[in-house]
Design a protein around this motif. Structure first.
Motif, PDB file in Angstrom:
ATOM      1  N   ILE A   1       0.846  -1.207   0.000  1.00  0.00           N
ATOM      2  CA  ILE A   1       0.000   0.000   0.000  1.00  0.00           C
ATOM      3  C   ILE A   1       0.878   1.252   0.000  1.00  0.00           C
ATOM      4  O   ILE A   1       0.621   2.217  -0.733  1.00  0.00           O
ATOM      5  N   GLN A   2       1.941   1.240   0.791  1.00  0.00           N
ATOM      6  CA  GLN A   2       2.848   2.393   0.804  1.00  0.00           C
ATOM      7  C   GLN A   2       3.528   2.563  -0.554  1.00  0.00           C
ATOM      8  O   GLN A   2       3.688   3.686  -1.056  1.00  0.00           O
ATOM      9  N   ASN A   3       3.924   1.455  -1.141  1.00  0.00           N
ATOM     10  CA  ASN A   3       4.579   1.524  -2.449  1.00  0.00           C
ATOM     11  C   ASN A   3       3.621   2.064  -3.511  1.00  0.00           C
ATOM     12  O   ASN A   3       3.994   2.895  -4.343  1.00  0.00           O
ATOM     13  N   ALA A   4       2.377   1.630  -3.458  1.00  0.00           N
ATOM     14  CA  ALA A   4       1.389   2.110  -4.430  1.00  0.00           C
ATOM     15  C   ALA A   4       1.167   3.613  -4.272  1.00  0.00           C
ATOM     16  O   ALA A   4       1.012   4.330  -5.274  1.00  0.00           O
ATOM     17  N   ALA A   5       1.173   4.090  -3.032  1.00  0.00           N
ATOM     18  CA  ALA A   5       1.006   5.533  -2.807  1.00  0.00           C
ATOM     19  C   ALA A   5       2.172   6.303  -3.428  1.00  0.00           C
ATOM     20  O   ALA A   5       1.973   7.335  -4.097  1.00  0.00           O
ATOM     21  N   SER A   6       3.377   5.803  -3.230  1.00  0.00           N
ATOM     22  CA  SER A   6       4.556   6.480  -3.804  1.00  0.00           C
ATOM     23  C   SER A   6       4.489   6.493  -5.323  1.00  0.00           C
ATOM     24  O   SER A   6       4.811   7.503  -5.966  1.00  0.00           O
ATOM     25  N   GLN A   7       4.072   5.378  -5.895  1.00  0.00           N
ATOM     26  CA  GLN A   7       3.976   5.302  -7.356  1.00  0.00           C
ATOM     27  C   GLN A   7       2.915   6.272  -7.882  1.00  0.00           C
ATOM     28  O   GLN A   7       3.091   6.895  -8.929  1.00  0.00           O
ATOM     29  N   ALA A   8       1.820   6.388  -7.156  1.00  0.00           N
ATOM     30  CA  ALA A   8       0.732   7.264  -7.610  1.00  0.00           C
ATOM     31  C   ALA A   8       1.161   8.720  -7.591  1.00  0.00           C
ATOM     32  O   ALA A   8       0.897   9.474  -8.539  1.00  0.00           O
ATOM     33  N   ILE A   9       1.827   9.118  -6.508  1.00  0.00           N
ATOM     34  CA  ILE A   9       2.240  10.527  -6.449  1.00  0.00           C
ATOM     35  C   ILE A   9       3.340  10.773  -7.487  1.00  0.00           C
ATOM     36  O   ILE A   9       3.460  11.879  -8.024  1.00  0.00           O
ATOM     37  N   GLY A  10       4.120   9.721  -7.779  1.00  0.00           N
ATOM     38  CA  GLY A  10       5.117   9.837  -8.848  1.00  0.00           C
ATOM     39  C   GLY A  10       4.467  10.142 -10.188  1.00  0.00           C
ATOM     40  O   GLY A  10       4.968  10.953 -10.968  1.00  0.00           O
ATOM     41  N   TRP A  11       3.319   9.499 -10.446  1.00  0.00           N
ATOM     42  CA  TRP A  11       2.596   9.778 -11.712  1.00  0.00           C
ATOM     43  C   TRP A  11       2.233  11.253 -11.777  1.00  0.00           C
ATOM     44  O   TRP A  11       2.415  11.907 -12.805  1.00  0.00           O
ATOM     45  N   ILE A  12       1.740  11.793 -10.667  1.00  0.00           N
ATOM     46  CA  ILE A  12       1.305  13.205 -10.668  1.00  0.00           C
ATOM     47  C   ILE A  12       2.508  14.123 -10.887  1.00  0.00           C
ATOM     48  O   ILE A  12       2.457  15.063 -11.696  1.00  0.00           O
ATOM     49  N   GLU A  13       3.596  13.834 -10.186  1.00  0.00           N
ATOM     50  CA  GLU A  13       4.797  14.679 -10.326  1.00  0.00           C
ATOM     51  C   GLU A  13       5.315  14.643 -11.767  1.00  0.00           C
ATOM     52  O   GLU A  13       5.676  15.676 -12.322  1.00  0.00           O
ATOM     53  N   HIS A  14       5.352  13.448 -12.353  1.00  0.00           N
ATOM     54  CA  HIS A  14       5.933  13.311 -13.690  1.00  0.00           C
ATOM     55  C   HIS A  14       5.046  13.890 -14.777  1.00  0.00           C
ATOM     56  O   HIS A  14       5.524  14.187 -15.872  1.00  0.00           O
ATOM     57  N   ASN A  15       3.793  14.032 -14.497  1.00  0.00           N
ATOM     58  CA  ASN A  15       2.876  14.485 -15.543  1.00  0.00           C
ATOM     59  C   ASN A  15       2.360  15.895 -15.280  1.00  0.00           C
ATOM     60  O   ASN A  15       1.237  16.238 -15.645  1.00  0.00           O
ATOM     61  N   GLN A  16       3.227  16.681 -14.665  1.00  0.00           N
ATOM     62  CA  GLN A  16       2.918  18.102 -14.509  1.00  0.00           C
ATOM     63  C   GLN A  16       3.417  18.851 -15.739  1.00  0.00           C
ATOM     64  O   GLN A  16       4.500  18.549 -16.274  1.00  0.00           O
ATOM     65  N   LEU A  17       2.652  19.810 -16.179  1.00  0.00           N
ATOM     66  CA  LEU A  17       2.996  20.585 -17.366  1.00  0.00           C
ATOM     67  C   LEU A  17       3.828  21.801 -16.947  1.00  0.00           C
ATOM     68  O   LEU A  17       3.849  22.174 -15.772  1.00  0.00           O
ATOM     69  N   PRO A  18       4.505  22.419 -17.886  1.00  0.00           N
ATOM     70  CA  PRO A  18       5.380  23.547 -17.529  1.00  0.00           C
ATOM     71  C   PRO A  18       4.669  24.698 -16.819  1.00  0.00           C
ATOM     72  O   PRO A  18       5.274  25.400 -16.012  1.00  0.00           O
ATOM     73  N   ASP A  19       3.375  24.881 -17.094  1.00  0.00           N
ATOM     74  CA  ASP A  19       2.674  26.012 -16.459  1.00  0.00           C
ATOM     75  C   ASP A  19       2.138  25.684 -15.064  1.00  0.00           C
ATOM     76  O   ASP A  19       1.461  26.512 -14.447  1.00  0.00           O
ATOM     77  N   GLY A  20       2.417  24.478 -14.574  1.00  0.00           N
ATOM     78  CA  GLY A  20       1.964  24.111 -13.226  1.00  0.00           C
ATOM     79  C   GLY A  20       0.692  23.288 -13.236  1.00  0.00           C
ATOM     80  O   GLY A  20       0.309  22.721 -12.208  1.00  0.00           O
ATOM     81  N   ALA A  21       0.011  23.241 -14.386  1.00  0.00           N
ATOM     82  CA  ALA A  21      -1.171  22.365 -14.499  1.00  0.00           C
ATOM     83  C   ALA A  21      -0.688  20.924 -14.705  1.00  0.00           C
ATOM     84  O   ALA A  21       0.523  20.653 -14.708  1.00  0.00           O
ATOM     85  N   PHE A  22      -1.614  20.008 -14.891  1.00  0.00           N
ATOM     86  CA  PHE A  22      -1.265  18.584 -15.026  1.00  0.00           C
ATOM     87  C   PHE A  22      -1.927  18.005 -16.273  1.00  0.00           C
ATOM     88  O   PHE A  22      -2.885  18.581 -16.808  1.00  0.00           O
ATOM     89  N   VAL A  23      -1.399  16.867 -16.714  1.00  0.00           N
ATOM     90  CA  VAL A  23      -2.125  16.111 -17.741  1.00  0.00           C
ATOM     91  C   VAL A  23      -3.462  15.742 -17.123  1.00  0.00           C
ATOM     92  O   VAL A  23      -3.508  15.071 -16.088  1.00  0.00           O
TER      93      VAL A  23
END
Lengths: 197, 404
Positions: free
Chosen positions: B38-60
């Motif tokens: 569960i902890q690993n899944a949480a880290s992976q999920a927040i990683g998705w959000i961090e990696h898919n941020q756009l240059p203007d601060g919005a997200f995919v």
């Protein structure tokens, strides 16, 4: 309504003492012409059948947790199945006023066990209800609650001659009321399944 | 004769019970319902959000792997929610990258603020300010303050909180938002904005005790518990509102939940529980999937985890909710385990057209949306808390701020 009252009402409806009485009375009338007056072995029926049924129901209550784990079913989900399992017996009680078709065969020596303890008193419905209530309210509560209708059943069997003198309609009506109670308890189980975590 | 009759009876019950097993109670499974997964899944999920941020601060916002296209839609309420999740990650996981990403997302929000009548509100289209956006932005800022101890946005927090209370009526309900053109509150009812506002107000009160935010929060909870579902026309109440559950968890620590609110908390827990049991049956067998339909999307299942974990927290503080402790923990862990089990792994992501948009995500029919990761992440970290018997949501130590 307190938890124990619900548990008691559910197991009372599932054991259906008056439905069982109706079955035994009809059976006795059917065989009276063919067998000795004590074909039912009344002493054994009165004592052994409820005790044997109690042992079976108590075992069902005791194994509720490991059984549900083995089946991979949560208690609240199992309540839906338990309610559905009550329906055939409820229909039988509502339509005929007794718990099962009287057996049409000559009684064996172990008649107190089969069919009178199993499945008449401790049939699938009673066993499933015991499993469900034990999971929901606790094993001890379910066992104590099961003892009450089974004691009443023993008392009814012990007073069988008196019931034979009563009008059949009286016992039928009591059996049908048991069916109404069983439907109500099945509905309560479904609602509890819906409103449990 | 006896044998034949008994056999018939046994056969009837065997068929009947097998039918029940197949149709009413398929087996339930809970995936990887253990703390490390569960902890690993949480880290992976927040990683998705961090990696898919756009240059203007919005997200995919949304990605369809079937067409390999990202959506051009955007939603400011969900942006605020994702930003909030990043601040939670910063505080709870000591994730500096999450803090940096959250601050970029906060900059996007600040660019889209409007200020009127002494309050501030998030309004990207400059025509209307939806209540939920500002409420979740405020939640994000309270998380940032708790994670870093930085007070630089205290004034902005007060302005956002003032916007929320400006839209609150005497019955505890809120206007849908503010019409910036007409300079008046917008009519209409939102299902979730009251809950989002409730939670924001409770956290505001925790951050600034004694300023009176608790009164507005209690009024909001009373409305949600007693009238909201009727007002928004919920067919089968209560609506599964994890925001309300968060609010209950905070207020349970203050004391004074009313009996109606306690009753509502029980009904809410039951609703989440029913959803989880059904989802566990989908996951448990092939016929369960046929009977129960497709798996819930990440955003939906994520909210169930959030709600259950929040109600577990409440059960630790109010004895009238103590009976919820074991079942909420069990169900939250179960659905968290299911989500951990079906998350796209690094290896699985390689089969997607854009692995960076797959790793750490939850897909439904080839589609993922940013709040799939947001809600599930939040639920997973709070489930990790309950598995460690930690009823406190706040970070235990401050995350150092990056040097300017």
């Amino acid at each position: 309504m307190s938890d124990f009252i619900i548990c008691l009402a559910g197991l009372f409806a599932s054991v259906a003492p008056f439905g069982a009485l109706g079955t035994v009375l009809r059976y006795k009338r059917d065989i009276a012409r063919q067998q000795s007056p004590d074909a039912l072995q009344l002493d054994r029926l009165t004592l052994f059948s409820p005790v044997a049924a109690f042992v079976l129901v108590a075992i069902a209550a005791l194994v509720s947790d490991p059984l549900l784990d083995a089946l991979r079913i949560s208690g609240p989900s199992f309540e839906f199945a338990a309610a559905a399992a009550m329906l055939p017996l409820a229909i039988r009680l509502l339509v005929f006023g007794d718990s099962m078709t009287p057996p049409a065969w000559k009684l064996p020596d172990l008649a107190w066990l089969m069919p009178f303890a199993l499945p008449l008193l401790a049939g699938p419905v009673s066993l499933i209800a015991a499993i469900s209530y034990a999971d929901r309210f606790g094993v001890a509560e379910a066992i104590v609650a099961a003892a009450i209708p089974l004691s009443l059943t023993g008392t009814l069997f012990a007073t069988l001659p008196r019931w034979q003198r009563a009008r059949p309609l009286v016992v039928q009506m009591l059996g049908r009321l048991s069916g109404v109670l069983l439907v109500a308890m099945a509905a309560e189980m479904v609602l509890d399944g819906l409103y449990s975590v | 004769m006896l044998f034949r009759s008994a056999l018939l009876s046994v056969a009837f019950w065997a068929v009947f019970l097998a039918g029940l097993r197949l149709t009413v109670v398929p087996p339930e499974t809970c995936g990887q319902d253990n703390l490390p997964a569960i902890q690993n899944a949480a880290s992976q999920a927040i990683g998705w959000i961090e990696h898919n941020q756009l240059p203007d601060g919005a997200f995919v916002y949304e990605y369809d792997a079937n067409t390999n296209k990202t959506s051009t839609d955007y939603n400011d309420v969900r942006h605020a929610g994702v930003t909030m999740a990043l601040y939670q990650a910063a505080g709870r996981l000591h994730d500096s990258a999450a803090l940096a990403a959250a601050d970029r997302a906060l900059a996007w929000e600040r660019q889209h603020l409007v200020q009127m009548h002494g309050w501030s509100a998030l309004a990207p289209d400059a025509k209307g300010a939806a209540l939920g956006s500002s409420a979740l932005m405020l939640v994000g800022l309270t998380e940032r303050r708790a994670a870093t101890g930085d007070h630089q946005y205290d004034d902005l927090m007060h302005q956002l909180a003032s916007f929320i209370t400006a839209l609150q009526g005497s019955d505890g309900n809120f206007a849908f938002g503010y019409d910036l053109t007409a300079d008046a509150p917008q009519s209409g009812a939102s299902t979730y904005y009251p809950g989002e506002s409730l939670w924001a107000l409770t956290l505001m009160n925790n951050a600034f005790p004694g300023e009176g935010w608790d009164k507005a929060a209690r009024s909001a909870l009373n409305y949600i518990a007693t009238r909201r579902d009727d007002d928004v026309g919920v067919s089968y109440p209560p609506v599964a509102d994890q925001w309300a559950a968060y609010g209950i968890a905070e207020i349970s620590q203050w004391g004074g939940l009313t009996s109606a609110e306690i009753n509502y908390a029980h009904r809410l827990a039951a609703r989440f529980g029913l959803f989880v049991r059904t989802e566990a049956q989908r996951d448990g067998s092939w016929y369960g999937q046929i009977l129960r339909g497709p798996e819930a999307r990440g955003a939906a299942a994520g909210t169930w985890i959030e709600g259950l974990a929040a109600l577990w927290r409440a059960s630790q503080f109010d004895t009238r909710l103590a009976d919820l402790a074991a079942p909420t923990a069990e169900r939250a862990t179960c659905i968290a385990g299911i989500m951990a089990g079906i998350q796209i792994t690094a290896a699985g992501a390689k089969s997607y057209p854009q692995p960076g948009l797959a790793e750490g995500a939850w897909y439904q029919d080839g589609d993922t949306r940013m709040d799939d990761q947001q809600h599930t992440f939040s639920g997973l970290i709070y489930t990790a808390d309950l598995l460690q018997n930690n009823p406190h949501r706040e970070p235990t130590q401050l995350l150092p701020m990056p040097s300017p």
